[in-house]
Enzyme design. Structure first.
Site, PDB file in Angstrom:
ATOM      1  N   GLY A  12      24.205 -12.740 -16.171  1.00 25.24           N
ATOM      2  CA  GLY A  12      24.025 -13.693 -17.259  1.00 25.24           C
ATOM      3  C   GLY A  12      22.563 -13.977 -17.510  1.00 25.24           C
ATOM      4  N   GLY A  13      22.325 -15.229 -17.904  1.00 22.48           N
ATOM      5  CA  GLY A  13      20.952 -15.630 -18.202  1.00 22.48           C
ATOM      6  C   GLY A  13      20.048 -15.476 -17.003  1.00 22.48           C
ATOM      7  N   GLY A  16      -3.886  10.116 -32.204  1.00 18.38           N
ATOM      8  CA  GLY A  16      -3.758   8.719 -31.789  1.00 18.38           C
ATOM      9  C   GLY A  16      -3.857   8.550 -30.283  1.00 18.38           C
ATOM     10  N   ALA A  17      -3.420   9.585 -29.555  1.00 16.30           N
ATOM     11  CA  ALA A  17      -3.455   9.471 -28.095  1.00 16.30           C
ATOM     12  C   ALA A  17      -4.898   9.465 -27.599  1.00 16.30           C
ATOM     13  CB  ALA A  17      -2.671  10.608 -27.455  1.00 16.30           C
TER      14      ALA A  17
HETATM   15  C1  HXC Z   1      30.230 -21.010 -10.357  1.00 13.92           C
HETATM   16  C2  HXC Z   1      30.565 -19.005  -9.339  1.00 13.92           C
HETATM   17  C3  HXC Z   1      29.830 -18.341 -10.345  1.00 13.92           C
HETATM   18  C4  HXC Z   1      29.288 -19.135 -11.388  1.00 13.92           C
HETATM   19  C5  HXC Z   1      30.482 -16.879  -8.930  1.00 13.92           C
HETATM   20  N1  HXC Z   1      30.956 -18.054  -8.503  1.00 13.92           N
HETATM   21  N2  HXC Z   1      29.806 -17.030 -10.065  1.00 13.92           N
HETATM   22  N3  HXC Z   1      30.753 -20.327  -9.358  1.00 13.92           N
HETATM   23  N4  HXC Z   1      29.517 -20.466 -11.354  1.00 13.92           N
HETATM   24  N5  HXC Z   1      28.563 -18.602 -12.377  1.00 13.92           N
HETATM   25  C6  HXC Z   1      31.738 -18.316  -7.311  1.00 13.92           C
HETATM   26  C7  HXC Z   1      33.178 -17.782  -7.439  1.00 13.92           C
HETATM   27  O1  HXC Z   1      33.989 -18.724  -8.097  1.00 13.92           O
HETATM   28  C8  HXC Z   1      33.551 -17.630  -5.985  1.00 13.92           C
HETATM   29  O2  HXC Z   1      33.876 -18.902  -5.471  1.00 13.92           O
HETATM   30  C9  HXC Z   1      32.245 -17.206  -5.329  1.00 13.92           C
HETATM   31  O3  HXC Z   1      31.214 -17.589  -6.240  1.00 13.92           O
HETATM   32  C10 HXC Z   1      32.160 -15.719  -5.120  1.00 13.92           C
HETATM   33  O4  HXC Z   1      32.462 -15.076  -6.349  1.00 13.92           O
HETATM   34  P1  HXC Z   1      33.491 -13.863  -6.450  1.00 13.92           P
HETATM   35  O5  HXC Z   1      33.810 -13.709  -7.892  1.00 13.92           O
HETATM   36  O6  HXC Z   1      34.612 -14.092  -5.493  1.00 13.92           O
HETATM   37  O7  HXC Z   1      32.592 -12.667  -5.912  1.00 13.92           O
HETATM   38  P2  HXC Z   1      32.561 -11.155  -6.387  1.00 13.92           P
HETATM   39  O8  HXC Z   1      33.947 -10.614  -6.505  1.00 13.92           O
HETATM   40  O9  HXC Z   1      31.603 -10.483  -5.466  1.00 13.92           O
HETATM   41  O10 HXC Z   1      31.960 -11.167  -7.868  1.00 13.92           O
HETATM   42  C11 HXC Z   1      30.614 -11.598  -8.090  1.00 13.92           C
HETATM   43  C12 HXC Z   1      30.381 -11.767  -9.589  1.00 13.92           C
HETATM   44  C13 HXC Z   1      31.447 -12.708 -10.201  1.00 13.92           C
HETATM   45  C14 HXC Z   1      30.413 -10.401 -10.256  1.00 13.92           C
HETATM   46  C15 HXC Z   1      28.969 -12.304  -9.766  1.00 13.92           C
HETATM   47  O11 HXC Z   1      31.495 -13.896  -9.415  1.00 13.92           O
HETATM   48  C16 HXC Z   1      31.152 -13.096 -11.600  1.00 13.92           C
HETATM   49  O12 HXC Z   1      31.405 -12.319 -12.536  1.00 13.92           O
HETATM   50  N6  HXC Z   1      30.627 -14.302 -11.788  1.00 13.92           N
HETATM   51  C17 HXC Z   1      30.232 -14.779 -13.109  1.00 13.92           C
HETATM   52  C18 HXC Z   1      29.052 -13.996 -13.600  1.00 13.92           C
HETATM   53  C19 HXC Z   1      28.591 -14.435 -14.957  1.00 13.92           C
HETATM   54  O13 HXC Z   1      29.169 -14.072 -15.995  1.00 13.92           O
HETATM   55  N7  HXC Z   1      27.614 -15.302 -14.937  1.00 13.92           N
HETATM   56  C20 HXC Z   1      27.025 -15.745 -16.174  1.00 13.92           C
HETATM   57  C21 HXC Z   1      27.161 -17.220 -16.242  1.00 13.92           C
HETATM   58  S1  HXC Z   1      26.528 -17.721 -17.786  1.00 13.92           S
HETATM   59  P3  HXC Z   1      35.002 -19.109  -4.363  1.00 13.92           P
HETATM   60  O14 HXC Z   1      35.067 -20.585  -4.188  1.00 13.92           O
HETATM   61  O15 HXC Z   1      36.251 -18.507  -4.943  1.00 13.92           O
HETATM   62  O16 HXC Z   1      34.502 -18.364  -3.167  1.00 13.92           O
HETATM   63  C22 HXC Z   1      24.859 -17.676 -17.599  1.00 13.92           C
HETATM   64  C23 HXC Z   1      24.086 -18.156 -18.785  1.00 13.92           C
HETATM   65  C24 HXC Z   1      22.786 -18.691 -18.348  1.00 13.92           C
HETATM   66  O17 HXC Z   1      24.317 -17.335 -16.616  1.00 13.92           O
HETATM   67  C25 HXC Z   1      21.860 -18.708 -19.511  1.00 13.92           C
HETATM   68  C26 HXC Z   1      20.460 -19.052 -19.069  1.00 13.92           C
HETATM   69  C27 HXC Z   1      19.497 -18.713 -20.118  1.00 13.92           C
END
Ligand code: HXC
Length: 512
Positions: free
Chosen positions: A168-169, A402-403
């Site tokens: 993500g971000g 240009g290079a």
């Molecule tokens: C809260 C999160 C989390 C998140 C993971 N977890 N990402 N909790 N917020 N963003 C938690 C899960 O719920 C889980 O909790 C634990 O972390 C481990 O995650 P798993 O999914 O079990 O691990 P894995 O299978 O290894 O997968 C990892 C992962 C996946 C690929 C990163 O967790 C995932 O897709 N997460 C979201 C990624 C994403 O889209 N992030 C973008 C967010 S938006 P438990 O309690 O079950 O152990 C963003 C915008 C920001 O970032 C903008 C800024 C400019």
């Protein structure tokens, strides 16, 4: 309760230790834990952890049961080879290393400390991105981090080491740093993951194919270094730092200057006389610069160009070169971006730049024009013209169009330009030039193939020869290839105290 008892009680509240289950899981994936990564990177016993008790203030969506001391990131300062760095290491074992409000505040605090104390910052990233349960506070955590990084840009070197997901971000913290390190099979970086992509576009793709280390090293150009395992990766973070000053007010650390008396006889064998024959410019680099000192940046991206740090007689230099064996060393959109960004970094941190030039020019063609070669090519011009560090160019063979302007023109601001006798400088290659300026005559002489050959030869002698350029003062020296190392060393040393005058302005408008 005694002080010792009080401290012990507090320590029990922190999650200083990794759970054994998690450590086993990490090992199975070939990964270290967040704390082990810090230990592998820093000098022994130098780490001082900050804010280990910071904790989330949020309770919604189960956060009341997930709170951990330290809020899923370890942050602080320590030393690498005796020099201070500030760093953070996200802890995937806790709430997926996700970034909530306090997590963000801890990172902001060490980034600020790095800038204020003039030391490099290092972010070790292993995170699911913005913590969903903390909503806008997570997003603002990133906003604060990005702002700190932008304020620190050009003040301290900023390094991101991605050792897990950077989702993500979150990927923009690496995106804003000077160098990104990744590990094959472990690191992934993307702004939206495969699930979202599938639901939006229907496209199916794996995490690795979307944003794995190789993708970013070879295709997107986001990663500067990739390695096979975490330990090798962290060792190379240290190696990179050995070339860099701690901040923009310092010079890069020189090993004891040892001079460069030895000649480079092998250069004559490496670079063929015959026009159009390729060779490996990296062999030329090995021959000219201090043995084994070359540390290549973005090796896999835009391989028609080469960028990296090295040493010449002990002094740190940035080296930018055309790779004659790939696409004849032409400049295209990607190599323009690669070299421009590298030169900008060197200029920020007082690292002199040496160019090794052998290129027929910017790559012609519809594909490049439509990809914006004008916009991208302009970045090189801008980066070199604005750079105030010592800039030296060596023309080995071709420097056309240009290079030539971008990489070797004294009018653009090069301090010293030297050429081998084999150098050719021109608006374009003689074969192409003859077709333009003698179009009508060629038509008349279409039954006389010798006519074209004669004109090519005349044009080459009149314009392409380095002697012509030297007569006009466009080249400072024509040197024997065997003397290259010695001459470049002398020129470099003569320019080390160069001082530039800049007209005050808010900032220029680099073509981005
Ligand atoms: C809260 C999160 C989390 C998140 C993971 N977890 N990402 N909790 N917020 N963003 C938690 C899960 O719920 C889980 O909790 C634990 O972390 C481990 O995650 P798993 O999914 O079990 O691990 P894995 O299978 O290894 O997968 C990892 C992962 C996946 C690929 C990163 O967790 C995932 O897709 N997460 C979201 C990624 C994403 O889209 N992030 C973008 C967010 S938006 P438990 O309690 O079950 O152990 C963003 C915008 C920001 O970032 C903008 C800024 C400019």
């Amino acid at each position: 309760m005694s002080f010792e008892e009080q401290i012990k009680k507090l320590e029990q509240k922190t999650d200083a230790l990794d759970s054994p289950d998690f450590t086993v899981k990490q090992r199975q994936k070939g990964k270290l834990t967040a704390r082990e990564r810090i230990e592998a990177l820093l000098d022994k016993d130098s780490f001082v952890e900050l804010n280990p008790f910071a904790q989330s203030r949020f309770d919604d969506f189960g956060m009341d049961k997930k709170k951990v001391s330290g809020d899923a990131v370890i942050s602080g300062f320590g030393k690498i080879n005796g020099r201070q760095v500030c760093l953070y290491s996200q802890d995937f074992s806790k709430i997926g290393g996700s970034l909530g409000e306090m997590h963000g505040q801890k990172i902001i605090s060490v980034l600020k400390m790095a800038r204020e104390t003039g030391c490099p910052s290092i972010g070790i990233i292993d995170s699911g991105g913005a913590r969903i349960q903390e909503g806008i506070s997570s997003l603002d955590g990133y906003a604060g981090i990005f702002r700190e990084m932008i304020k620190s840009s050009g003040v301290i070197p900023q390094i991101s080491v991605i050792l897990g997901p950077s989702a993500g971000g979150a990927s923009y913290a690496p995106g804003l740093s000077d160098f990104i390190f990744m590990v094959e099979g472990i690191s992934q970086m993307y702004i939206t993951g495969p699930e979202v992509i599938k639901s939006v576009t229907g496209e199916k793709i794996s995490f690795n194919d979307l944003g794995g280390a190789s993708v970013h090293a070879l295709q997107s150009g986001c990663a500067h270094f990739i390695f096979q395992n975490e330990n090798e990766c962290l060792e190379n973070v240290k190696k990179l730092l050995s070339f860099l000053p701690s901040n923009n007010l310092e010079s890069p650390s020189a090993e004891k200057p040892c001079g460069a008396k030895n000649s480079c006889p092998k250069l004559l064998e490496i670079v063929p006389d015959e026009e159009g024959k390729g060779y490996d410019m990296k062999e030329v680099i090995e021959e000219i610069f201090d043995p084994d000192s070359f540390f290549e940046v973005q090796e896999g991206f835009a391989p028609n160009s080469i960028s990296g740090f090295g040493r010449l007689g002990g002094y740190v230099v940035g080296i930018a070169a055309n790779q004659a064996k790939t696409m004849a060393g032409t400049l295209d959109v990607n190599s323009s971006d690669k070299i421009a960004r590298f030169v900008r970094f060197c200029d920020c941190f007082n690292i002199p730049v040496i160019n090794l030039i052998d290129t027929p020019g910017y790559l012609p063609g519809t594909d490049q024009e439509h990809k914006g070669i004008i916009r991208h090519g302009a970045k090189i011009l801008y980066a070199y013209a604005e750079a105030g560090v010592p800039k030296i160019s060596l023309i080995l063979r071709k420097a056309f169009g240009g290079a030539y302007i971008a990489l070797a023109s004294k009018e653009l601001g090069y301090d010293k330009v030297v050429a081998w006798p084999s150098a050719q400088i021109g608006v374009m290659g003689p074969k192409q030039a003859v077709k333009i300026i003698f179009r009508k005559e060629l038509e008349k002489n279409r039954h006389n193939p010798e006519f074209e050959k004669e004109k090519i030869s005349e044009l080459s002698e009149t314009f392409l020869s380095p002697w012509q350029a030297a007569k006009l003062g466009k080249i400072d020296l024509i040197i024997k290839p065997q003397e290259t190392r010695t001459v470049l060393f002398k020129l470099l040393e003569s320019l080390l105290n160069k001082r530039g005058n800049k007209i005050p302005r808010k900032h220029g408008n680099i073509p981005l």
